[in-house]
Each structure stands twice: as C-alpha cells, then as structure tokens.
Scaffold this active site. Structure first.
Site, PDB file in Angstrom:
ATOM      1  N   ASP A   1     -47.291 -51.785  16.250  1.00  0.00           N
ATOM      2  CA  ASP A   1     -46.772 -51.572  14.892  1.00  0.00           C
ATOM      3  C   ASP A   1     -47.624 -50.565  14.119  1.00  0.00           C
ATOM      4  O   ASP A   1     -47.182 -50.032  13.107  1.00  0.00           O
ATOM      5  CB  ASP A   1     -46.810 -52.901  14.109  1.00  0.00           C
TER       6      ASP A   1
ATOM      7  N   LYS B   1     -35.121 -55.706  19.649  1.00  0.00           N
ATOM      8  CA  LYS B   1     -36.357 -55.141  20.217  1.00  0.00           C
ATOM      9  C   LYS B   1     -36.515 -55.584  21.662  1.00  0.00           C
ATOM     10  O   LYS B   1     -36.853 -54.783  22.539  1.00  0.00           O
ATOM     11  CB  LYS B   1     -37.574 -55.572  19.379  1.00  0.00           C
TER      12      LYS B   1
ATOM     13  N   GLN C   1     -43.507 -60.214  14.252  1.00  0.00           N
ATOM     14  CA  GLN C   1     -42.445 -59.859  13.318  1.00  0.00           C
ATOM     15  C   GLN C   1     -42.789 -60.329  11.905  1.00  0.00           C
ATOM     16  O   GLN C   1     -43.192 -61.484  11.701  1.00  0.00           O
ATOM     17  CB  GLN C   1     -41.115 -60.469  13.793  1.00  0.00           C
TER      18      GLN C   1
HETATM   19  N1  GUN Z   1     -40.334 -56.390   9.588  1.00  0.00           N
HETATM   20  C1  GUN Z   1     -39.625 -55.364   9.076  1.00  0.00           C
HETATM   21  N2  GUN Z   1     -40.015 -54.196   9.642  1.00  0.00           N
HETATM   22  C2  GUN Z   1     -40.993 -54.504  10.526  1.00  0.00           C
HETATM   23  C3  GUN Z   1     -41.779 -53.734  11.417  1.00  0.00           C
HETATM   24  O1  GUN Z   1     -41.673 -52.512  11.509  1.00  0.00           O
HETATM   25  N3  GUN Z   1     -42.676 -54.432  12.166  1.00  0.00           N
HETATM   26  C4  GUN Z   1     -42.827 -55.777  12.065  1.00  0.00           C
HETATM   27  N4  GUN Z   1     -43.733 -56.357  12.825  1.00  0.00           N
HETATM   28  N5  GUN Z   1     -42.112 -56.516  11.245  1.00  0.00           N
HETATM   29  C5  GUN Z   1     -41.202 -55.883  10.485  1.00  0.00           C
END
Ligand code: GUN
Length: 282
Positions: free
Chosen positions: A119, A52, A96
C-alpha cells in the site's frame, strides 16, 4: 472552439497493465504472494478485497485473504501481521482500511514490514516518497501518474492542483507530481476561493469524496481532469467528485467515474507486489 474532452479509458489501461504483469509472472521462477487482511464485514471493503484477491489470482500470484471477526483485538491483529512479516512466501501485505474503531490503524500500518508494504502507507515508504526517493508508492496515486503518462499530459512546469490532503491519495499524488516537476497546489476544506485556484491550473486531481463538487466553470479550457471520487449520486448511481457532464465540454482530457482511476488502483497493487517480490527475492 472546444470540442469535448478526450476521455481516458482507465479500464483498458489497467487491463493492459495486468496483462504485462501476468507475462512477467510467467517468466519468474517463483509465484509472488499477496495476502490481504480484512477485519469485519464492511460491505464496500468486502467487495474491494474480493476484487483484489481475484485480480491477484488472475495474474498468477499466490493470493490469500485473511478474514478476521470485527471484534479482533489490536494484539491479535498485530500477531497476524508479525506472522505474515516472517512468512517467506508472502511478498505483499495489505490491511484493508478502514479498520474497526477500537483498533489503532497507525500502529498496525507501522507493524507491517516496509519491504512488504504494497500500500505504501508505512512511514518509511511515506518518507522515501516525500524525500523524492520513492520505493513502494501508494496504489491510487501511482495509477493516476500512469494515466497522465498514457494520455501524454505534459507534467514538467505544469500547474497542478490536488483537491484533498488524505494520506492515501492527496498527499502522495502531490509528491509524485512534484517529483515530475509540476508546480503543485494542495487545496482542502479550508482553502479560500477554491474555484479560482482550480481555474489557474493545467491539471486538476479531485480526491475529496464529495459528489460532483467540482463544477464545469472551475476548469480551465483544455485542462486535464482526474477524478478520484466514488460517491453515490442523487439518483443512486456512482458519481465522481467532478460534475462530469459540465466538465467534459470544457476539459481537454478527463477520467470518467466509474472506469477511470478506479481500475488502476488494483493494477498498481499487483505491480507493487511484483516490485516487492523482486526486491526481496532478487
Ligand atoms: N481502503 C480504501 N482504499 C484503500 C487502499 O488503497 N488500501 C487499503 N489498505 N485500504 C483502502
């Protein structure tokens, strides 16, 4: 006679979207800022977060990752979020998941400024989507809709089934399909005769996290199959929630694993950050 499915190249679609985002960033008088918060050192999360950060940097964002120790307290993490909420250079905040078990993830998500919630997990953004007035939409569901649009899959009046009811994928993708006038079924671990529910549908979205759970004979000939799963297969490689080898000869359109939905998630995170920046900065 069925001649094998069109395989959607998610990597290519995501790459084109990232180029479009980079071009838009070039034209802005500011650099959109994305901050990712990682608590602990879960190996999968560490890789996701690095990807990311790199993708955000590549499109010209101000990209930061805050790495906190696994024993970070709820109040320390909350204080970190508050600081990011107040930082005018931060347009998008992503914490995350999963968080360590001593932290209440729901409280942390609710602490994020909904306008910076790239998100789309904050209850305000969840409610907006459920009410058919989407604002910041979760990244993987948004990516799935973009892939369906790219493959020119008709949605209006189509019978769609979503396997899985998670807050991250199943529920929001069902809302997006409904908003696009599909007739939507959400199936889950308690659904009776899931195979025949699937066989009735034009579009199947598999998001259950079970390796090769969906078999070829569950799929209507010519149907569209979107595979959100990323699982370890019996031979160690990555496999989806769909038995691809069986499904590819039945489906009309299908996404592979890897290289299908996965790359779209990060591209949509970048797009959400751009949207959040534009909304905040005008
Ligand atoms: N962990 C797995 N997928 C995601 C996501 O789309 N966003 C976040 N913040 N954590 C994750």
């Amino acid at each position: 006679m069925q001649r094998g499915a069109h395989i959607i190249d998610g990597k290519a679609v995501a790459a084109r979207l990232r180029i479009k985002i980079a071009e838009k960033v070039q034209a802005l008088p500011y650099r959109p800022g994305l901050t990712v918060v990682l608590v602990g050192e879960d190996p999968a999360s560490t890789v996701y977060v690095r990807n990311k950060e790199r993708a955000a940097h590549e499109v010209g964002f101000e990209s930061n990752t805050i790495r906190l120790p696994v024993d970070t307290s709820q109040s320390a993490l909350h204080a970190c979020i508050t600081q990011l909420n107040e930082d005018p250079g931060v347009d998008g905040i992503l914490v995350q998941l999963p968080l360590p078990s001593h932290i209440d993830a729901g409280l942390i998500v609710r602490a994020i400024d909904p306008l910076k919630d790239v998100d789309g997990f904050h209850p305000e953004n969840v409610a907006a989507l459920a009410l058919g007035m989407p604002r910041l939409v979760p990244c993987t569901p948004r990516g799935i809709l973009l892939l369906l649009r790219e493959a020119e899959v008709p949605l209006r009046g189509a019978r769609a089934i979503v396997l899985g009811r998670s807050n991250i994928v199943g529920r929001p993708v069902a809302s997006l399909l409904l908003a696009a006038d599909a007739t939507v079924t959400i199936a889950h671990s308690r659904t009776r005769d899931i195979a025949s529910e699937c066989r009735r549908c034009d579009i199947l979205i598999a998001a259950i996290g079970r390796a090769e759970f969906v078999r070829g004979d569950w799929i209507a000939p010519g149907a569209t199959v979107i595979d959100v799963g990323i699982n370890r297969g019996t031979h160690g490689g990555l496999v989806g929630d769909v038995a691809f080898g069986e499904a590819v000869s039945v489906a009309g359109v299908i996404t592979p694993v890897p290289g299908g939905v996965g790359p779209m998630t990060i591209a949509c995170l970048l797009e959400n950050t751009l949207i959040a920046a534009a909304a905040r900065r005008g």
